[in-house]
Design a protein around this motif. Structure first.
Motif: not given
Length: 61
Positions: A14, A24, A40, A42, A48
């Motif tokens: 991230c 995702l 996308r 998470r 998200t």
């Protein structure tokens, strides 16, 4: 927009909290400088996000 297939097995870092994140979905958009790949994700911090693939490096190992 081009769907780049199943991304559920991909893991990246991230860009916000630097924790592992599950991809995702993954798709490509045509931009002025050429196609750009978007993810996308998470993360383990429950965020998200929609980021470019350059912003989220893959997890090693």
């Amino acid at each position: 927009m081009t769907d780049l297939g199943d991304a559920m097995t991909s893991t990246v870092y991230c860009p916000d909290c630097h924790r592992p994140a599950v991809v995702l979905s993954r798709f490509s958009l045509d931009e002025a400088t050429g196609p750009a790949e978007y993810l996308r994700i998470r993360c383990a911090g429950a965020l998200t996000l929609l980021v470019t693939s350059d912003e989220a490096p893959p997890c090693e190992g």
